[in-house]
Design a protein around this motif. Structure first.
Motif, PDB file in Angstrom:
ATOM      1  N   ASN A 296       1.003  -1.031   0.343  1.00  0.00           N
ATOM      2  CA  ASN A 296       0.147  -0.007   0.264  1.00  0.00           C
ATOM      3  C   ASN A 296       1.080   1.125  -0.036  1.00  0.00           C
ATOM      4  O   ASN A 296       0.164   2.170   0.317  1.00  0.00           O
ATOM      5  CB  ASN A 296      -0.780  -0.125   1.353  1.00  0.00           C
ATOM      6  CG  ASN A 296       0.200   0.120   2.414  1.00  0.00           C
ATOM      7  OD1 ASN A 296       1.188  -0.909   2.247  1.00  0.00           O
ATOM      8  ND2 ASN A 296      -0.758   0.957   3.141  1.00  0.00           N
ATOM      9  N   LEU A 297       2.037   1.381  -0.537  1.00  0.00           N
ATOM     10  CA  LEU A 297       3.095   1.889  -0.480  1.00  0.00           C
ATOM     11  C   LEU A 297       3.710   2.076  -2.140  1.00  0.00           C
ATOM     12  O   LEU A 297       4.033   1.317  -2.925  1.00  0.00           O
ATOM     13  CB  LEU A 297       4.553   2.188   0.743  1.00  0.00           C
ATOM     14  CG  LEU A 297       3.632   1.606   2.281  1.00  0.00           C
ATOM     15  CD1 LEU A 297       5.060   1.607   2.978  1.00  0.00           C
ATOM     16  CD2 LEU A 297       3.574   3.377   2.416  1.00  0.00           C
ATOM     17  N   VAL A 298       4.186   3.795  -2.496  1.00  0.00           N
ATOM     18  CA  VAL A 298       4.590   4.259  -3.533  1.00  0.00           C
ATOM     19  C   VAL A 298       5.886   4.775  -2.821  1.00  0.00           C
ATOM     20  O   VAL A 298       5.932   5.980  -2.467  1.00  0.00           O
ATOM     21  CB  VAL A 298       3.973   4.918  -4.819  1.00  0.00           C
ATOM     22  CG1 VAL A 298       4.584   4.896  -5.485  1.00  0.00           C
ATOM     23  CG2 VAL A 298       2.377   3.948  -4.841  1.00  0.00           C
ATOM     24  N   GLN A 299       7.291   4.194  -3.611  1.00  0.00           N
ATOM     25  CA  GLN A 299       8.426   4.884  -2.805  1.00  0.00           C
ATOM     26  C   GLN A 299       9.151   5.441  -4.414  1.00  0.00           C
ATOM     27  O   GLN A 299       8.772   4.781  -5.300  1.00  0.00           O
ATOM     28  CB  GLN A 299       9.471   4.309  -2.332  1.00  0.00           C
ATOM     29  CG  GLN A 299       9.838   3.259  -1.774  1.00  0.00           C
ATOM     30  CD  GLN A 299       9.299   4.028  -0.048  1.00  0.00           C
ATOM     31  OE1 GLN A 299       9.975   5.024  -0.228  1.00  0.00           O
ATOM     32  NE2 GLN A 299       8.796   2.808   1.187  1.00  0.00           N
ATOM     33  N   PHE A 300       9.048   6.528  -4.232  1.00  0.00           N
ATOM     34  CA  PHE A 300       9.500   8.113  -5.197  1.00  0.00           C
ATOM     35  C   PHE A 300      10.668   8.322  -5.024  1.00  0.00           C
ATOM     36  O   PHE A 300      10.974   8.870  -3.783  1.00  0.00           O
ATOM     37  CB  PHE A 300       8.077   9.106  -5.500  1.00  0.00           C
ATOM     38  CG  PHE A 300       8.498   9.566  -6.895  1.00  0.00           C
ATOM     39  CD1 PHE A 300       7.804   8.913  -8.081  1.00  0.00           C
ATOM     40  CD2 PHE A 300       8.965  11.102  -6.441  1.00  0.00           C
ATOM     41  CE1 PHE A 300       7.901  10.366  -9.200  1.00  0.00           C
ATOM     42  CE2 PHE A 300       8.772  11.994  -7.469  1.00  0.00           C
ATOM     43  CZ  PHE A 300       8.120  11.347  -8.975  1.00  0.00           C
ATOM     44  N   GLY A 301      11.583   8.657  -6.352  1.00  0.00           N
ATOM     45  CA  GLY A 301      12.719   9.907  -6.178  1.00  0.00           C
ATOM     46  C   GLY A 301      13.234  10.570  -7.564  1.00  0.00           C
ATOM     47  O   GLY A 301      13.121   9.602  -8.596  1.00  0.00           O
ATOM     48  N   LEU A 302      13.792  11.290  -7.095  1.00  0.00           N
ATOM     49  CA  LEU A 302      14.144  11.981  -8.524  1.00  0.00           C
ATOM     50  C   LEU A 302      16.037  12.694  -7.406  1.00  0.00           C
ATOM     51  O   LEU A 302      15.602  14.093  -6.298  1.00  0.00           O
ATOM     52  CB  LEU A 302      12.946  13.421  -8.346  1.00  0.00           C
ATOM     53  CG  LEU A 302      13.259  14.121  -9.816  1.00  0.00           C
ATOM     54  CD1 LEU A 302      13.719  13.834 -11.196  1.00  0.00           C
ATOM     55  CD2 LEU A 302      12.539  15.518  -9.902  1.00  0.00           C
ATOM     56  N   THR A 303      16.840  12.784  -8.446  1.00  0.00           N
ATOM     57  CA  THR A 303      17.442  12.777  -8.155  1.00  0.00           C
ATOM     58  C   THR A 303      18.255  14.313  -9.765  1.00  0.00           C
ATOM     59  O   THR A 303      18.117  13.460 -11.029  1.00  0.00           O
ATOM     60  CB  THR A 303      19.222  12.235  -8.570  1.00  0.00           C
ATOM     61  OG1 THR A 303      18.175  11.058  -7.152  1.00  0.00           O
ATOM     62  CG2 THR A 303      19.938  12.598  -7.830  1.00  0.00           C
ATOM     63  N   VAL A 304      18.273  15.445  -9.388  1.00  0.00           N
ATOM     64  CA  VAL A 304      18.913  16.320 -10.822  1.00  0.00           C
ATOM     65  C   VAL A 304      20.293  16.878  -9.957  1.00  0.00           C
ATOM     66  O   VAL A 304      20.372  17.028  -8.954  1.00  0.00           O
ATOM     67  CB  VAL A 304      18.110  17.562 -10.461  1.00  0.00           C
ATOM     68  CG1 VAL A 304      17.923  18.639 -11.271  1.00  0.00           C
ATOM     69  CG2 VAL A 304      16.332  17.668 -10.482  1.00  0.00           C
ATOM     70  N   LYS A 305      21.479  16.618 -11.082  1.00  0.00           N
ATOM     71  CA  LYS A 305      22.315  17.525 -10.951  1.00  0.00           C
ATOM     72  C   LYS A 305      22.842  18.389 -11.612  1.00  0.00           C
ATOM     73  O   LYS A 305      22.601  18.638 -12.725  1.00  0.00           O
ATOM     74  CB  LYS A 305      23.523  16.504 -10.713  1.00  0.00           C
ATOM     75  CG  LYS A 305      23.368  15.282  -9.740  1.00  0.00           C
ATOM     76  CD  LYS A 305      24.526  14.654  -9.954  1.00  0.00           C
ATOM     77  CE  LYS A 305      24.470  13.513  -8.785  1.00  0.00           C
ATOM     78  NZ  LYS A 305      25.532  12.387  -8.949  1.00  0.00           N
ATOM     79  N   LEU A 306      22.932  19.826 -11.663  1.00  0.00           N
ATOM     80  CA  LEU A 306      23.172  21.119 -12.008  1.00  0.00           C
ATOM     81  C   LEU A 306      25.037  20.720 -11.415  1.00  0.00           C
ATOM     82  O   LEU A 306      25.162  21.536 -10.526  1.00  0.00           O
ATOM     83  CB  LEU A 306      22.566  21.719 -11.461  1.00  0.00           C
ATOM     84  CG  LEU A 306      22.522  23.261 -12.949  1.00  0.00           C
ATOM     85  CD1 LEU A 306      22.806  22.791 -14.370  1.00  0.00           C
ATOM     86  CD2 LEU A 306      22.335  24.603 -12.710  1.00  0.00           C
ATOM     87  N   ASP A 307      25.928  20.502 -12.685  1.00  0.00           N
ATOM     88  CA  ASP A 307      27.223  20.504 -12.277  1.00  0.00           C
ATOM     89  C   ASP A 307      28.328  22.215 -12.667  1.00  0.00           C
ATOM     90  O   ASP A 307      29.121  22.110 -12.204  1.00  0.00           O
ATOM     91  CB  ASP A 307      27.798  19.861 -12.892  1.00  0.00           C
ATOM     92  CG  ASP A 307      27.543  17.860 -12.114  1.00  0.00           C
ATOM     93  OD1 ASP A 307      27.099  17.953 -11.200  1.00  0.00           O
ATOM     94  OD2 ASP A 307      28.259  17.323 -13.292  1.00  0.00           O
ATOM     95  N   ASN A 308      27.192  22.608 -13.362  1.00  0.00           N
ATOM     96  CA  ASN A 308      28.256  23.616 -14.211  1.00  0.00           C
ATOM     97  C   ASN A 308      27.630  24.645 -12.821  1.00  0.00           C
ATOM     98  O   ASN A 308      26.668  25.767 -13.283  1.00  0.00           O
ATOM     99  CB  ASN A 308      28.054  23.546 -15.483  1.00  0.00           C
ATOM    100  CG  ASN A 308      28.576  22.559 -16.035  1.00  0.00           C
ATOM    101  OD1 ASN A 308      30.043  21.912 -15.702  1.00  0.00           O
ATOM    102  ND2 ASN A 308      28.842  23.046 -18.075  1.00  0.00           N
TER     103      ASN A 308
END
Length: 395
Positions: free
Chosen positions: A339-351
């Motif tokens: 009954n769960l949803v695991q959600f993830g977002l990883t954003v990288k801005l290196d410059n």
């Protein structure tokens, strides 16, 4: 790093260059005078006797100096002084403030270095000789016994009365000469944002949520006191205390909002507690580069709790977007577990600097990021029906 003095000019090495000896020995700079004064002698001795860690001693000393000294700008020059009568108003620069802190830290048993940084917020590196601008690029580099490095950076907003910034715990970095790769010093620092959210979805489509955020290094100072970008009927934001030495800042908020869409026996749930990108920021053409104060990594994780009697019908597809020209990337993942949803977002801005010739690629990437925040998790009543073509179009 290597350095030499020729007619007052410096030949910088490709590293953070220790210029302590040159600045303290030269008759051209006031730092020697400030260093000899030992303004905070009694305070340094009192801190040295405390039974606390080196980390805490450095924090006490630099915080004390930061709180004691004020700066004003007049006729293009900077004047530093102590309102508490440690010393009267004197013309100076970052070098001079660093010299004062250098002496105090030295007396307390530490071995600081005066370091010249060629890069500031503008993102461009310069190899010019010594000038007021160059002197204001000086910071103190202190190595603790456990190997951690502390930078005490006196520079702030020249328009403000108080110019002293807190320190940053950073990793050793590289500063490039002009003509080589143009990288802002900020790239040497791991600026991160961690956002951890829990969303509780009701059968009526109402979502109750809680999100706790931790900002590190330059992001900690940039986000201090900034309200979250949430779309909610009601909520409460609690701001944490900025830990100057650890360069950490916390913020948490609760919210209550209706689900974006309810269609028949299905609930559409946006898994984000807030949005970190705005489509308007880079919506049009540009005639100059994009420069960021702090390149960073954003890590967002969320646990979505399903209402009783509902199951996951559709999850956002896995996304991996890379734009190497701009040093930008993003990864989105989601997984259903009971009954769960695991959600993830990883954003990288290196410059720190997006060159004009790369702007169109960057704008496309930015718009893709904005689209990701419209993703939905679709729930349906157990035993419910599949989408009709009309519902697909509506959704």
């Amino acid at each position: 790093g290597e350095q030499s003095e020729t007619g007052g000019d410096f030949n910088y090495a490709n590293s953070w260059t220790d210029v302590s000896k040159i600045l303290f020995d030269s008759r051209f700079f006031g730092s020697k005078i400030f260093y000899m004064q030992d303004f905070y002698r009694d305070y340094a001795d009192s801190v040295k006797r405390l039974h606390i860690s080196d980390y805490e001693k450095v924090q006490l000393i630099c915080t004390h100096i930061r709180n004691d000294i004020e700066c004003t700008w007049k006729d293009g020059g900077m004047f530093i002084y102590s309102p508490r009568n440690t010393f009267n108003k004197k013309e100076g620069s970052n070098v001079d403030i660093c010299a004062i802190a250098y002496k105090t830290l030295d007396r307390a048993g530490f071995k600081p270095k005066m370091v010249m940084l060629k890069s500031r917020d503008a993102g461009h590196l310069h190899t010019s000789g010594i000038s007021i601008g160059a002197l204001n690029n000086a910071v103190l580099h202190i190595t603790l016994k456990d190997g951690r490095t502390v930078l005490f950076d006196p520079t702030g907003n020249p328009k403000a009365t108080r110019l002293l910034n807190p320190m940053f715990l950073v990793k050793e970095g590289i500063v490039y000469n002009w003509g080589e790769e143009r990288i802002n010093l900020m790239n040497a620092v791991e600026n991160k944002e961690y956002h951890n959210a829990a969303l509780f979805v009701g059968a009526d489509g109402m979502v109750n949520g809680h999100c706790r955020s931790i900002f590190t290094n330059h992001s900690a100072y940039g986000m201090e006191g900034v309200a979250p970008q949430i779309n909610a009927e009601e909520g409460e934001v609690k701001y944490g205390i900025l830990d100057s030495l650890a360069s950490r800042y916390t913020r948490e908020f609760t919210f209550r909002r209706t689900s974006a869409v309810m269609v028949d026996d299905k609930i559409f749930v946006n898994p984000f507690a807030e949005k970190y990108f705005s489509a308007e920021e880079f919506s049009g053409p540009r005639t100059y580069p994009v420069e960021f104060r702090n390149p960073k990594t954003i890590e967002y994780t969320a646990t979505i709790n399903l209402p009783d009697g509902y199951e996951v019908y559709e999850l956002p597809q896995k996304v991996a977007i890379h734009q190497p020209l701009c040093g930008a990337s993003a990864t989105l993942l989601s997984k259903a577990q009971g009954n769960l949803v695991q959600f993830g977002l990883t954003v990288k801005l290196d410059n720190a600097t997006i060159l004009l010739e790369h702007y169109e690629c960057f704008r496309e990437w930015w718009q893709q990021m904005c689209t990701l925040f419209e993703e939905m998790i679709v729930l349906r009543k157990k035993g419910g029906k599949s989408f009709t073509e009309t519902e697909k179009m509506t959704a």
